[in-house]
Design a protein around this motif. Structure first.
Motif, mmCIF file in Angstrom:
data_model
loop_
_atom_site.group_PDB
_atom_site.id
_atom_site.type_symbol
_atom_site.label_atom_id
_atom_site.label_comp_id
_atom_site.label_asym_id
_atom_site.label_seq_id
_atom_site.Cartn_x
_atom_site.Cartn_y
_atom_site.Cartn_z
ATOM 1 N N ALA A 1 27.596 -1.008 44.666
ATOM 2 C CA ALA A 1 28.830 -0.670 43.724
ATOM 3 C C ALA A 1 30.060 -1.415 44.876
ATOM 4 C CB ALA A 1 29.029 0.795 43.497
ATOM 5 N N ALA A 2 30.021 -0.997 45.917
ATOM 6 C CA ALA A 2 31.233 -1.559 46.969
ATOM 7 C C ALA A 2 31.131 -3.139 47.077
ATOM 8 C CB ALA A 2 31.052 -0.828 48.339
ATOM 9 N N VAL A 3 29.953 -3.660 46.991
ATOM 10 C CA VAL A 3 29.774 -5.063 47.041
ATOM 11 C C VAL A 3 30.398 -5.812 46.135
ATOM 12 C CG1 VAL A 3 28.254 -6.916 47.303
ATOM 13 C CG2 VAL A 3 28.009 -5.058 48.980
ATOM 14 N N MET A 4 29.925 -5.215 44.685
ATOM 15 C CA MET A 4 30.497 -5.793 43.648
ATOM 16 C C MET A 4 31.998 -5.671 43.583
ATOM 17 S SD MET A 4 27.731 -6.900 41.869
ATOM 18 C CE MET A 4 27.296 -7.142 43.496
ATOM 19 N N GLY A 5 32.340 -4.522 43.932
ATOM 20 C CA GLY A 5 34.112 -4.643 43.924
ATOM 21 C C GLY A 5 34.591 -5.538 44.880
#
Length: 211
Positions: free
Chosen positions: A131-135
């Motif tokens: 999720a952090a990478v997608m953000g």
């Protein structure tokens, strides 16, 4: 005489990223097609790349492996192509190029293999969480028209290729900002030329495998 530029690849590999970059550069190069369980593991190629993987380039006596490194090297080796910002303006260029080579690829690979990092262990792994990478990737493609600012660079080749594959194979969330970013890149003539070359060779190999 210009140093010979040799490209070792397979059309069903990350070599497609390097091919796109080579076409953007526009310098003459020769392709050596390799097979995964055959010529990639030959003593001759292992002497060039001990990993026995593609893409790999040999430019004169210089050997470069890893797709992100190849993109960065070619941008510097052929500055006339204008694919790298001036050194003093390379912060975002390096940041997002190697973000894609590190956290993005790691997070996507973990997800593809069904591996979920426990929340309490996220600080111990380079990508943190998917999720952090997608953000972060959403931020990267919406701040400016291109990754490093207003101009297309080698970093867009690498990040763009990952987004293209991710949208095609479902390894990335189908966010509208990812599609909008890829739409800005996919019509580049160099991308189309590279795809045509690799698709033709892939078709030839598949036909040969059928006998």
């Amino acid at each position: 005489m210009a140093e010979e530029l040799v490209f070792y690849s397979n059309p069903m590999s990350r070599g497609r990223i390097a091919r796109w970059m080579l076409e953007e550069v526009g310098a003459p190069y020769r392709t050596e097609w390799l097979t995964f369980d055959g010529s990639m593991k030959s003593p001759e190629f292992l002497a060039i790349n001990p990993m026995g993987k593609v893409p790999t380039i040999r430019h004169g006596q210089t050997v470069v492996t890893e797709a992100a490194a190849i993109c960065a090297y070619l941008a510097d080796a052929f500055p006339q192509a204008g694919l790298a910002p001036p050194p003093e303006k390379r912060g975002d260029y390096y940041r997002w190029l190697f973000f894609a080579a590190g956290p993005l690829e790691m997070a996507v690979s973990l997800k593809a293999f069904g591996i979920e990092v426990p929340r309490k262990r996220e600080r111990s792994i380079g990508c943190g969480s998917y999720a952090a990478v997608m953000g972060a990737l959403s931020l990267a493609v919406t701040r400016c028209p291109y990754i490093a600012g207003d101009n297309f660079t080698a970093a867009d080749v690498y990040v763009g290729a990952h987004i293209s594959w991710g949208l095609q194979f479902g390894s990335l969330e189908p966010r509208p900002e990812f599609k909008a970013y890829w739409d800005r890149l996919k019509e580049r003539p160099a991308s189309k030329r590279a795809t045509a070359i690799d698709d033709e060779e892939m078709h030839r190999q598949l036909q040969a495998a059928k006998g």
